[in-house]
Structure formats: structure tokens, C-alpha cells
Design a protein around this motif. Structure first.
Motif, short mmCIF file in Angstrom:
data_model
loop_
_atom_site.label_atom_id
_atom_site.label_comp_id
_atom_site.label_asym_id
_atom_site.label_seq_id
_atom_site.Cartn_x
_atom_site.Cartn_y
_atom_site.Cartn_z
N PRO A 165 0.84 -1.20 0.00
CA PRO A 165 0.00 0.00 0.00
C PRO A 165 0.87 1.25 0.00
N GLN A 166 0.47 2.23 -0.76
CA GLN A 166 1.30 3.42 -0.93
C GLN A 166 0.47 4.56 -1.48
N PRO A 167 0.99 5.80 -1.40
CA PRO A 167 0.27 6.94 -1.96
C PRO A 167 0.39 6.97 -3.48
N ALA A 168 -0.49 7.74 -4.11
CA ALA A 168 -0.36 8.03 -5.53
C ALA A 168 0.34 9.38 -5.67
N ALA A 210 11.80 11.28 -15.56
CA ALA A 210 12.70 11.38 -14.41
C ALA A 210 11.94 11.19 -13.11
N ALA A 211 10.71 11.68 -13.06
CA ALA A 211 9.88 11.49 -11.86
C ALA A 211 9.55 10.01 -11.67
N ALA A 212 9.27 9.31 -12.76
CA ALA A 212 8.99 7.87 -12.67
C ALA A 212 10.20 7.13 -12.12
N ARG A 213 11.36 7.50 -12.61
CA ARG A 213 12.60 6.86 -12.14
C ARG A 213 12.81 7.13 -10.65
N ALA A 214 12.58 8.36 -10.22
CA ALA A 214 12.74 8.71 -8.82
C ALA A 214 11.76 7.94 -7.94
N MET A 215 10.53 7.80 -8.40
CA MET A 215 9.54 7.04 -7.64
C MET A 215 9.97 5.59 -7.45
N LEU A 216 10.38 4.96 -8.54
CA LEU A 216 10.73 3.55 -8.48
C LEU A 216 11.98 3.33 -7.62
N ASN A 217 12.87 4.31 -7.58
CA ASN A 217 14.05 4.22 -6.70
C ASN A 217 13.65 3.94 -5.25
N PHE A 218 12.51 4.46 -4.86
CA PHE A 218 12.09 4.35 -3.46
C PHE A 218 10.82 3.51 -3.30
N GLY A 219 10.56 2.64 -4.27
CA GLY A 219 9.49 1.66 -4.12
C GLY A 219 8.09 2.16 -4.38
N LEU A 220 7.95 3.27 -5.08
CA LEU A 220 6.64 3.82 -5.41
C LEU A 220 6.34 3.60 -6.89
N ASP A 221 5.12 3.17 -7.20
CA ASP A 221 4.78 2.96 -8.62
C ASP A 221 3.35 3.34 -8.97
N ARG A 222 2.73 4.23 -8.16
CA ARG A 222 1.39 4.69 -8.47
C ARG A 222 1.47 6.12 -9.00
N MET A 223 1.70 6.24 -10.29
CA MET A 223 1.77 7.57 -10.91
C MET A 223 0.45 7.91 -11.57
N ARG A 224 0.04 9.15 -11.39
CA ARG A 224 -1.15 9.65 -12.08
C ARG A 224 -0.78 10.94 -12.81
N MET A 283 13.68 8.93 -20.75
CA MET A 283 14.24 9.44 -19.50
C MET A 283 13.96 8.51 -18.32
N ALA A 284 12.93 7.69 -18.43
CA ALA A 284 12.56 6.81 -17.31
C ALA A 284 13.65 5.78 -17.02
N SER A 285 14.38 5.35 -18.03
CA SER A 285 15.56 4.49 -17.86
C SER A 285 15.33 3.34 -16.90
N GLY A 286 14.45 2.40 -17.29
CA GLY A 286 14.20 1.23 -16.47
C GLY A 286 12.92 1.31 -15.66
N ALA A 287 12.33 2.48 -15.57
CA ALA A 287 11.08 2.65 -14.82
C ALA A 287 9.91 2.84 -15.77
N GLY A 288 10.05 2.31 -16.97
CA GLY A 288 9.01 2.51 -17.98
C GLY A 288 7.67 1.94 -17.61
N ARG A 289 7.64 0.91 -16.79
CA ARG A 289 6.34 0.32 -16.46
C ARG A 289 5.45 1.29 -15.68
N LEU A 290 6.08 2.23 -14.93
CA LEU A 290 5.27 3.23 -14.25
C LEU A 290 4.51 4.08 -15.25
N LEU A 291 5.17 4.38 -16.37
CA LEU A 291 4.52 5.17 -17.41
C LEU A 291 3.42 4.36 -18.10
N ASP A 292 3.69 3.07 -18.31
CA ASP A 292 2.68 2.22 -18.94
C ASP A 292 1.44 2.08 -18.06
N GLU A 293 1.65 2.05 -16.75
CA GLU A 293 0.55 1.83 -15.82
C GLU A 293 -0.03 3.12 -15.27
#
Length: 248
Positions: free
Chosen positions: A6-9, A23-37, A53-63
Motif C-alpha cells: 500500500p502506498q500513496p499516488a 525522471a519522476a517515474a525513475r525517482a519514484m521507483l528508486n524508493f518503491g513507489l509505482d502509483r503515478m497519475r 528518461m525513465a531508464s528502467g522505470a518505464g512500467r510506471l509510465l505504462d501503468e
């Protein structure tokens, strides 16, 4: 797949540059967050610059949840926090980043859905956006240069979320395949040095010899030595003695 934790969006409101979204997606995933809106991204969605720019955190953008307006982005949330560097003339609780994420963690643990709003790069959130929030979080930045990059702000709040929800060790020592030396091993090292220093005439004059020995023992006891350190220091002293004997 999204994390089950459970986590914030994190809600990016009218973001302007795809690079900052990535870059924001990458920063979120660095710290275990993946609920981007995302609320009405200026350059449309999806955005190839964001993906690059997401560089490995692309799934946050997909989701990422895409919304036309802020109301739609936070409709399911129980508590909303707005990030802002400016006083808005609105009566709101104002949190530090640490306090904001501690409160977020408390509410999320209780089953609430929490959103954190981040404004567009040019001027941040508008007053109408902040008015929709239950509280404000303000970073203690230089008042003469208060503007944070969007991704930097996301990184800062994501870090505080991690601190609030994970066991963060304040300090540790990585042993690098070494073990700490025992008290006995340090004592033997001290004895070795003291004997050689005695032979070299270090403890002079005699009236000060005892206090000099005590100070040396105290120095050894203060040093956090590993077994490898002890072996090396024994070796250093032996080599110095051999060298002196050859020279003599």
C-alpha cells in the motif's frame, strides 16, 4: 505488475516536459513507489521523451492513470497533499516533507488512499489546485531560490516516504569479508608494539614511561580494528625491525 505494498499516488498535474515525467517515474521507483497519475500532460500521452528518461522505470509510465482534470485524478482519494513553495493565502495544515510522509504512511496503513500533488514546471500548482488539497507540504529551501525541478521534488518526497515506511539504518559498517579483532588480538598487537618500542628506547624519560604506555594502550582500545588490520600492523612492525637489523 504494480507493487502490492500500500502506498500513496503521486499526481503530476499538467506536467510540461516528457523528460521530467520520465525522471519522476525513475525517482519514484528508486524508493518503491509505482502509483503515478498524470493530469492533462501538455505534450499529450504517451510521450517518447518520458520513456527515454525513465531508464528502467518505464512500467510506471505504462501503468500511469491518465486524467483530464485534477478532480478526476483524486476522486477516489481520502486525503490529498499539495506540494508548493509559495504562501497561498489559504488556511491549510502545512507539513514538512518528513511530517507529510509520516502522516501519509499512517493514513495508508489505516486503509486510506492518499494522493500527493506536484505542479507543472513553469509555476507549480495553481491556487485552485491547492484549494482542493487537505494539506500542504513545503520544502525548507533557500527563500531566494525556492523553485525545485519537478523530478527533484518527487525524489525528495519519495525518499521521505521510504524513510517513513522502511527500516532505514542510520549508520553501518560494511565489513568487506572481514571480522572485528577480539580484545585479546588487540592486546597482543599492543604487546608487540610496546616491546619493540621499549627496545628502541621510546619510553623516555623513565618518569613518564608508565603514562606513555597507558596512553598507547588507550589508543589501541579506541581503534576499531579488524583481524586483517591486526595482521597487517604486526607485519608492518616486523618488516621495520628486519629493515633496521639489516641496516645495522
Amino acid at each position: 505488475m504494480p507493487y502490492e505494498t500500500p502506498q500513496p499516488a503521486f499526481v503530476l498535474v499538467r506536467p510540461q516536459m516528457g523528460e521530467n515525467i520520465g525522471a519522476a517515474a525513475r525517482a519514484m521507483l528508486n524508493f518503491g513507489l509505482d502509483r503515478m497519475r498524470l493530469v492533462a500532460p501538455r505534450d499529450g500521452w504517451p510521450n517518447p521523451q518520458a520513456v527515454a528518461m525513465a531508464s528502467g522505470a518505464g512500467r510506471l509510465l505504462d501503468e500511469a492513470l491518465l486524467a483530464d482534470d485534477l478532480a478526476g485524478a483524486v476522486a477516489d482519494c481520502h486525503f490529498v497533499i499539495a506540494t508548493t513553495a509559495r504562501m497561498r493565502g489559504l488556511t491549510k495544515p502545512v507539513f514538512s516533507p518528513e511530517r507529510a510522509m509520516a502522516e501519509t504512511a499512517r493514513r495508508v496503513a489505516a486503509g486510506e488512499r492518499v494522493a500527493v500533488l506536484f505542479g507543472p514546471e513553469r509555476a507549480g500548482l495553481e491556487n485552485a489546485d491547492v484549494a482542493c488539497a487537505n494539506a500542504v507540504v513545503t520544502v525548507p529551501v533557500n527563500p531566494d531560490f525556492a523553485s525545485l525541478n519537478l523530478a527533484q521534488c518527487v525524489l525528495l518526497l519519495a525518499y521521505e516516504w521510504r524513510r517513513a515506511t522502511a527500516d532505514v539504518v542510520a549508520e553501518r559498517t560494511d565489513m568487506a569479508r572481514a571480522d572485528w579483532a577480539s580484545h585479546q588480538e588487540v592486546e597482543r598487537l599492543a604487546d608487540h608494539y610496546e616491546a619493540q618500542m621499549q627496545e628502541a628506547g621510546f619510553f623516555f624519560p623513565e618518569t613518564k614511561a608508565e603514562s606513555m604506555r597507558t596512553n598507547l594502550r588507550n589508543m589501541w582500545s579506541r581503534m576499531p580494528l579488524t583481524q586483517a588490520d591486526v595482521r597487517m600492523l604486526h607485519g608492518v612492525l616486523r618488516q621495520m625491525v628486519r629493515w633496521k637489523q639489516r641496516d645495522g
